[in-house]
Design a protein around this motif. Structure first.
Motif, PDB file in Angstrom:
ATOM      1  N   PRO A  92      55.141  44.154  50.079  1.00 25.06           N
ATOM      2  CA  PRO A  92      54.516  42.973  50.691  1.00 25.06           C
ATOM      3  C   PRO A  92      54.610  42.958  52.204  1.00 25.06           C
ATOM      4  CG  PRO A  92      55.846  42.345  48.797  1.00 25.06           C
ATOM      5  CD  PRO A  92      56.137  43.794  49.058  1.00 25.06           C
ATOM      6  N   ASP A  93      55.690  43.483  52.751  1.00 29.56           N
ATOM      7  CA  ASP A  93      55.871  43.476  54.204  1.00 29.56           C
ATOM      8  C   ASP A  93      55.606  44.843  54.827  1.00 29.56           C
ATOM      9  OD1 ASP A  93      56.666  40.786  54.143  1.00 29.56           O
ATOM     10  OD2 ASP A  93      58.710  41.366  53.587  1.00 29.56           O
ATOM     11  N   GLY A  94      54.792  45.657  54.138  1.00 25.87           N
ATOM     12  CA  GLY A  94      54.536  46.996  54.625  1.00 25.87           C
ATOM     13  C   GLY A  94      53.385  47.056  55.609  1.00 25.87           C
ATOM     14  N   ILE A  95      52.866  48.269  55.807  1.00 21.06           N
ATOM     15  CA  ILE A  95      51.821  48.480  56.806  1.00 21.06           C
ATOM     16  C   ILE A  95      50.448  48.069  56.296  1.00 21.06           C
ATOM     17  CG2 ILE A  95      53.094  50.358  57.894  1.00 21.06           C
ATOM     18  CD1 ILE A  95      51.302  52.323  56.397  1.00 21.06           C
ATOM     19  N   ILE A  96      50.308  47.884  54.974  1.00 25.61           N
ATOM     20  CA  ILE A  96      49.021  47.527  54.384  1.00 25.61           C
ATOM     21  C   ILE A  96      49.068  46.091  53.883  1.00 25.61           C
ATOM     22  CG2 ILE A  96      47.353  48.040  52.573  1.00 25.61           C
ATOM     23  CD1 ILE A  96      47.417  50.139  54.709  1.00 25.61           C
ATOM     24  N   GLU A  97      48.152  45.280  54.376  1.00 27.31           N
ATOM     25  CA  GLU A  97      48.024  43.916  53.878  1.00 27.31           C
ATOM     26  C   GLU A  97      47.131  43.908  52.646  1.00 27.31           C
ATOM     27  OE1 GLU A  97      46.565  41.396  56.914  1.00 27.31           O
ATOM     28  OE2 GLU A  97      48.281  41.703  58.274  1.00 27.31           O
ATOM     29  N   VAL A  98      47.412  42.978  51.738  1.00 22.98           N
ATOM     30  CA  VAL A  98      46.648  42.851  50.501  1.00 22.98           C
ATOM     31  C   VAL A  98      46.198  41.411  50.349  1.00 22.98           C
ATOM     32  CG1 VAL A  98      46.739  42.996  47.975  1.00 22.98           C
ATOM     33  CG2 VAL A  98      47.801  44.776  49.361  1.00 22.98           C
ATOM     34  N   HIS A  99      44.966  41.229  49.953  1.00 25.06           N
ATOM     35  CA  HIS A  99      44.431  39.890  49.721  1.00 25.06           C
ATOM     36  C   HIS A  99      43.635  39.892  48.432  1.00 25.06           C
ATOM     37  CE1 HIS A  99      40.961  41.942  51.471  1.00 25.06           C
ATOM     38  NE2 HIS A  99      40.206  41.034  50.866  1.00 25.06           N
ATOM     39  N   PHE A 100      43.530  38.726  47.826  1.00 23.49           N
ATOM     40  CA  PHE A 100      42.700  38.593  46.630  1.00 23.49           C
ATOM     41  C   PHE A 100      41.282  38.254  47.056  1.00 23.49           C
ATOM     42  CE2 PHE A 100      40.704  36.014  43.312  1.00 23.49           C
ATOM     43  CZ  PHE A 100      40.767  36.900  42.259  1.00 23.49           C
ATOM     44  N   SER A 101      40.320  39.049  46.597  1.00 19.83           N
ATOM     45  CA  SER A 101      38.925  38.851  46.957  1.00 19.83           C
ATOM     46  C   SER A 101      38.223  38.040  45.877  1.00 19.83           C
ATOM     47  CB  SER A 101      38.226  40.210  47.133  1.00 19.83           C
ATOM     48  OG  SER A 101      36.841  40.034  47.305  1.00 19.83           O
ATOM     49  N   THR A 102      37.720  36.876  46.242  1.00 16.80           N
ATOM     50  CA  THR A 102      36.942  36.070  45.289  1.00 16.80           C
ATOM     51  C   THR A 102      35.575  36.679  45.039  1.00 16.80           C
ATOM     52  OG1 THR A 102      36.160  34.691  47.125  1.00 16.80           O
ATOM     53  CG2 THR A 102      38.120  33.947  45.937  1.00 16.80           C
ATOM     54  N   ALA A 103      35.143  37.625  45.881  1.00 14.73           N
ATOM     55  CA  ALA A 103      33.851  38.278  45.681  1.00 14.73           C
ATOM     56  C   ALA A 103      33.920  39.308  44.557  1.00 14.73           C
ATOM     57  CB  ALA A 103      33.386  38.939  46.977  1.00 14.73           C
ATOM     58  N   SER A 104      34.995  40.105  44.541  1.00 14.16           N
ATOM     59  CA  SER A 104      35.122  41.160  43.532  1.00 14.16           C
ATOM     60  C   SER A 104      36.154  40.841  42.460  1.00 14.16           C
ATOM     61  CB  SER A 104      35.492  42.485  44.197  1.00 14.16           C
ATOM     62  OG  SER A 104      36.693  42.360  44.945  1.00 14.16           O
ATOM     63  N   LEU A 105      36.891  39.733  42.614  1.00 13.82           N
ATOM     64  CA  LEU A 105      37.960  39.343  41.661  1.00 13.82           C
ATOM     65  C   LEU A 105      38.994  40.455  41.538  1.00 13.82           C
ATOM     66  CD1 LEU A 105      35.918  37.589  38.812  1.00 13.82           C
ATOM     67  CD2 LEU A 105      36.863  36.619  40.908  1.00 13.82           C
ATOM     68  N   VAL A 106      39.356  41.025  42.668  1.00 14.99           N
ATOM     69  CA  VAL A 106      40.306  42.141  42.697  1.00 14.99           C
ATOM     70  C   VAL A 106      41.263  41.931  43.860  1.00 14.99           C
ATOM     71  CG1 VAL A 106      40.521  44.611  43.195  1.00 14.99           C
ATOM     72  CG2 VAL A 106      38.809  43.826  41.594  1.00 14.99           C
ATOM     73  N   CYS A 107      42.517  42.348  43.663  1.00 18.54           N
ATOM     74  CA  CYS A 107      43.471  42.378  44.762  1.00 18.54           C
ATOM     75  C   CYS A 107      43.179  43.617  45.602  1.00 18.54           C
ATOM     76  CB  CYS A 107      44.897  42.418  44.230  1.00 18.54           C
ATOM     77  SG  CYS A 107      45.445  40.890  43.444  1.00 18.54           S
ATOM     78  N   ASN A 108      42.596  43.400  46.763  1.00 19.46           N
ATOM     79  CA  ASN A 108      42.141  44.494  47.619  1.00 19.46           C
ATOM     80  C   ASN A 108      43.077  44.717  48.799  1.00 19.46           C
ATOM     81  OD1 ASN A 108      39.805  45.408  46.350  1.00 19.46           O
ATOM     82  ND2 ASN A 108      38.560  43.783  47.236  1.00 19.46           N
ATOM     83  N   PRO A 109      43.438  45.965  49.084  1.00 19.20           N
ATOM     84  CA  PRO A 109      44.153  46.247  50.332  1.00 19.20           C
ATOM     85  C   PRO A 109      43.236  46.016  51.529  1.00 19.20           C
ATOM     86  CG  PRO A 109      44.417  48.037  48.755  1.00 19.20           C
ATOM     87  CD  PRO A 109      43.326  47.154  48.236  1.00 19.20           C
ATOM     88  N   SER A 110      43.787  45.471  52.593  1.00 23.64           N
ATOM     89  CA  SER A 110      43.022  45.273  53.826  1.00 23.64           C
ATOM     90  C   SER A 110      43.135  46.544  54.661  1.00 23.64           C
ATOM     91  CB  SER A 110      43.553  44.062  54.595  1.00 23.64           C
ATOM     92  OG  SER A 110      43.452  42.894  53.818  1.00 23.64           O
ATOM     93  N   ARG A 134      31.312  33.358  39.424  1.00 23.97           N
ATOM     94  CA  ARG A 134      32.598  33.837  38.925  1.00 23.97           C
ATOM     95  C   ARG A 134      32.572  34.022  37.412  1.00 23.97           C
ATOM     96  NH1 ARG A 134      36.909  30.933  37.034  1.00 23.97           N
ATOM     97  NH2 ARG A 134      38.935  31.996  37.046  1.00 23.97           N
ATOM     98  N   SER A 135      31.961  33.105  36.693  1.00 26.89           N
ATOM     99  CA  SER A 135      31.881  33.233  35.236  1.00 26.89           C
ATOM    100  C   SER A 135      31.054  34.449  34.838  1.00 26.89           C
ATOM    101  CB  SER A 135      31.289  31.965  34.629  1.00 26.89           C
ATOM    102  OG  SER A 135      29.964  31.758  35.083  1.00 26.89           O
ATOM    103  N   VAL A 136      29.987  34.717  35.573  1.00 25.17           N
ATOM    104  CA  VAL A 136      29.171  35.905  35.283  1.00 25.17           C
ATOM    105  C   VAL A 136      29.979  37.172  35.536  1.00 25.17           C
ATOM    106  CG1 VAL A 136      27.119  37.207  35.972  1.00 25.17           C
ATOM    107  CG2 VAL A 136      27.005  34.713  35.765  1.00 25.17           C
ATOM    108  N   LYS A 137      30.712  37.202  36.632  1.00 22.91           N
ATOM    109  CA  LYS A 137      31.521  38.377  36.968  1.00 22.91           C
ATOM    110  C   LYS A 137      32.602  38.619  35.924  1.00 22.91           C
ATOM    111  CE  LYS A 137      30.854  37.681  41.948  1.00 22.91           C
ATOM    112  NZ  LYS A 137      31.490  37.248  43.216  1.00 22.91           N
ATOM    113  N   VAL A 138      33.269  37.545  35.493  1.00 24.23           N
ATOM    114  CA  VAL A 138      34.309  37.694  34.472  1.00 24.23           C
ATOM    115  C   VAL A 138      33.712  38.243  33.183  1.00 24.23           C
ATOM    116  CG1 VAL A 138      35.915  36.426  33.006  1.00 24.23           C
ATOM    117  CG2 VAL A 138      35.823  35.928  35.453  1.00 24.23           C
TER     118      VAL A 138
END
Length: 365
Positions: free
Chosen positions: A169-187, A29-33
């Motif tokens: 937030p309650d729409g058709i697309i779910e969103v999660h925070f990815s610890t792999a890319s450090l980005v809020c990614n749509p599912s 994570r420190s390297v990615k940041v």
């Protein structure tokens, strides 16, 4: 001997030196940041330098060309000024739980909007240059100031409209925070049809327009270069500027954007994710296009470099005149102001200026 590390934030507490998996995660994570911060600084500084130049006149660049390039600079700057700070702030300060997260939805919406706006802007620039080369006599009619601004407005307003479902937030697309890319990614796997429609309405149309327009311009420049070499021996040593400009532009575009789009389609169809570092690279690779655009669209242009040097000289003279006197610098002479570097491009006919800016593919040595 047992040592306990108390860490707060989304990565938990009570980490011990006997937990190598968690320590490895923190190290990655420190390297990615660090990579994200360096990339953001490069993008921001590069586009600030571009902004200093194209807000004033540059020899050979029409008013319409500057409008499009200002739009591209703003879109690229948003990578360093909006996308990266938002995602870093979320990853560093917010403690995530399961379920819809309004903040992460907003961040994911901003990410997707900036990415899409950048692609649409690149497509509009390619379209403008195509018209300037192949329809020079009709350029003033086809590319009026109103139509130019409408194209720019479309590039900035259509993506938010198209991507608006991500922001709910309650729409058709779910969103999660990815610890792999450090980005809020749509599912995207939760709604495959919407994911594929986004790709069909954004990436593929922009790629087709850019490929067709730049390929046609490149072929025209190639034919012109061959004619010049055939009828003028003095031009045999002239470098192939079309290949030096258009080929890197298209290569950088597809290199930066294709892996990200392919991964999104793969995740949507298969429902599985790619390895950690692969995800990090493909997610952040498109942002590097914001820095490469500075090189291929601006720094390779000799008039741009000259204007930038003059601006730096004037800044040095105004901020530190004593140091400038010591170094032997002086204000640009009247001849320089009338030579084309600091002139007002609006005094030149719009069509001729636009053709001139485009035909630097043939004349720039």
């Amino acid at each position: 001997m047992h040592i306990t590390l108390n860490l707060s934030g989304p990565y938990g507490a009570n980490l011990s030196d006997t937990d190598p998996e968690r320590l490895r995660e923190l190290s990655h994570r420190s390297v990615k940041v660090s990579i994200i911060i360096v990339l953001g600084a490069m993008i921001t500084l590069g586009n600030v330098a571009v902004l200093l130049v194209i807000t004033s006149s540059v020899a050979g660049w029409s008013r319409n060309s500057r409008y499009f390039l200002l739009s591209l600079t703003a879109a690229d700057s948003a990578f360093g000024l909006l996308v990266m700070p938002l995602n870093l702030w979320v990853s560093l300060l917010k403690d995530y739980t399961e379920g819809p997260d309004a903040l992460c939805h907003v961040v994911a919406f901003c990410n997707a909007t900036v990415y899409s706006t950048c692609m649409y802007t690149l497509a509009t620039i390619s379209l403008e240059r195509y018209i300037a080369v192949f329809y020079p006599l009709q350029y003033s009619t086809l590319m009026t100031r109103k139509r130019t601004l409408l194209l720019i407005a479309f590039a900035w307003c259509f993506p938010p409209f198209l991507l608006s479902p991500i922001s709910f937030p309650d729409g058709i697309i779910e969103v999660h925070f990815s610890t792999a890319s450090l980005v809020c990614n749509p599912s995207y796997s939760t709604n495959v049809a919407y994911s594929l429609s986004l790709t069909c309405l954004i990436f593929f149309p922009c790629s087709i327009v850019m490929t067709y327009a730049n390929l046609r311009v490149w072929c025209a420049a190639k034919r012109q270069t061959l004619k010049l070499r055939k009828y003028s021996c003095a031009r045999r040593s002239r470098p192939n500027v079309a290949s030096r400009v258009l080929v890197p532009v298209m290569a950088a575009y597809f290199t930066c954007w294709t892996p990200c789009m392919a991964t999104m389609i793969y995740n949507a169809i298969s429902g599985s994710s790619v390895p950690e570092w692969v995800e990090f690279v493909v997610v952040w690779l498109p942002t590097s296009n914001g820095f490469l655009n500075c090189i291929f669209y601006f720094w390779i242009n000799r008039n741009f470099r000259r204007k930038f040097n003059l601006i730096l000289q004037r800044l040095a003279l105004s901020l530190c005149p004593k140091l400038a006197d010591t170094l032997g610098c002086s204000y640009p002479s009247t001849a320089q102001f009338t030579s084309g570097f600091l002139d007002n491009n609006n005094s030149v006919h719009e069509r001729s200026s636009s053709v001139s800016s485009t035909c630097t593919l043939l004349t720039l040595a």
